[in-house]
Design an enzyme around this catalytic site. Structure first.
Site, short mmCIF file in Angstrom:
data_model
loop_
_atom_site.label_atom_id
_atom_site.label_comp_id
_atom_site.label_asym_id
_atom_site.label_seq_id
_atom_site.Cartn_x
_atom_site.Cartn_y
_atom_site.Cartn_z
N CYS A 1 0.97 -1.28 -0.02
CA CYS A 1 -0.14 0.02 -0.09
C CYS A 1 0.71 1.24 0.18
CB CYS A 1 -1.00 0.01 1.25
SG CYS A 1 -1.96 -1.54 1.30
N ASN B 1 -10.12 -0.96 -0.03
CA ASN B 1 -9.01 -0.77 -0.08
C ASN B 1 -8.13 -1.30 -1.31
OD1 ASN B 1 -6.07 -1.17 0.24
ND2 ASN B 1 -5.99 -1.92 2.32
N HIS C 1 -3.88 6.71 2.23
CA HIS C 1 -4.10 5.62 1.72
C HIS C 1 -5.20 5.07 2.29
CE1 HIS C 1 -4.25 1.41 0.96
NE2 HIS C 1 -3.92 1.09 2.02
#
Ligand code: ACO
Length: 329
Positions: free
Chosen positions: A115, A284, A254
């Site tokens: 990520c 996500n 994020h």
């Protein structure tokens, strides 16, 4: 005119058509819309169609960013894809994307840092441009996380979506890159990893039966780490740029969990008008989440000339990073 700085000349994003709602999971997992919304802030996510792969998403987002910048792939000197879900172990998805977009014989490579991929990519690409190696780079965060999702694990299956976001970076007189703060701690890979499929644990029938070729995560541990590191990385990145939290116009974090973002934003004293959140729509999407959020923020008119933006992420590694950026329209 000396072009020793870097700016973002174009942005774009793409998400697959298929939308999966929280209610859809209730068909096979012991979960509910209420649990998912309250614990994560997620409502929907986009999943690829059978046969659709990361390079397909990356190419679609890359085309949009090129069009936004008014450029063609032949204007790009280097193609970078941040992803943990490449089309193949090798060749790099960056090579495939470069060819498919028409970047004939141009360098293409991947950044694999989960990520945090877009933050590491933005730092790398900015350094290559500011150092005079390249004039224009197409940086894409792209993921097909559904290809590594364990659908029998309710603690992680609900979290992930597929998508891609892209930025065209170009040499510029004004410099948008103000600072970068990157870090990693690889002492406990098992906190967040795909256990089998690499050289440590090549795939065999037993590992497949145990679903070790899918992502597994110790969610609570990752949560605590995430909040701490997002705050610290943001503060250090601002300090390195000789700025304070008060100077910050927009935080683009994020999108892992709305509670993580809310906790970090609260500590940083950033109200909702100064934080970009789109987790309800995409879940996500790992390395794709920040460039998708940036692309949407630009389209919504939330990004203005001279704004100070911090992009901040954490993820597998464990890894973390923040970049301070002064937007140049
Ligand atoms: N539906 C209903 N109940 C659930 C679900 C679900 N989908 N998932 C877990 N639960 C249950 C658990 O079994 C547990 O039940 P128990 O108390 O009876 O044991 C209870 O809910 C609480 O579980 P926790 O794991 O403590 O829940 P938490 O509030 O921590 O939320 C979550 C879990 C959402 C995963 C959170 O920990 C989180 O977001 N962690 C960070 C994840 C992250 O950001 N990962 C990055 C990975 S991306 C990448 O690198 C590619």
């Amino acid at each position: 005119m000396s072009l020793t700085g870097v700016r973002i000349a174009g942005v774009g994003h793409y998400a697959p058509e298929r939308v999966v709602t929280n209610e859809d999971f209730a068909g096979w997992l012991d979960t509910s819309d209420e649990w998912i919304v309250s614990r994560t802030g997620m409502k929907r996510r986009h999943w690829v169609a059978p046969g659709e792969a990361t390079s397909d998403l990356a190419v679609a987002a890359g085309r949009k960013a090129l069009a936004h910048a008014g450029l063609d792939a032949s204007d790009i000197d280097c193609f970078i894809v941040a992803t943990v879900t490449p089309d193949y172990s090798f060749p790099a998805t960056g090579c495939i994307v470069a060819s498919r977009l028409g970047g004939v014989d141009k360098p293409g490579f991947d950044i694999n840092i989960a990520c945090s991929g877009f933050i590491y990519g933005l730092t790398t690409a900015s350094a290559l441009i500011r150092g005079g190696v390249y004039k224009r780079i197409l940086l894409i965060g792209a993921e097909t996380l559904t290809s590594i999702t364990n659908y029998e694990d309710r603690g992680s299956a609900i979290l992930f979506g597929d998508g891609a976001g892209a930025v065209v970076l170009e040499a510029s007189e004004k410099d948008s890159f103000l600072s970068s703060e990157l870090g990693s701690d690889g002492s406990r890979p098992e906190l967040l990893f795909v256990e089998a499929g690499g050289s440590r644990n090549p795939i065999d029938a037993e590992k497949l039966a145990e679903r070790k070729n899918f992502l597994s995560m110790q969610g609570r541990e990752v949560f605590k780490f995430a909040v701490t590191k997002m705050i610290a990385a943001t503060d250090v990145a601002l300090q390195k740029a000789n700025l304070t939290r008060d100077d910050l116009n927009l935080l683009i974090p994020h999108q892992a969990n709305k509670r993580i973002v809310d906790a970090a934003a609260k500590y940083l004293n950033m109200g909702p008008d100064r934080v970009v959140i789109n987790i309800h729509e995409y879940g996500n999407t790992s390395a794709a989440s920040i460039p998708i959020a940036l692309s949407e923020a630009v389209a919504a008119g939330r990004v203005h000339d001279d704004d100070v933006i911090v992009f901040v992420a954490f993820g597998g590694g464990l890894s973390w990073g923040a970049v301070t950026w002064r937007w140049s329209a």
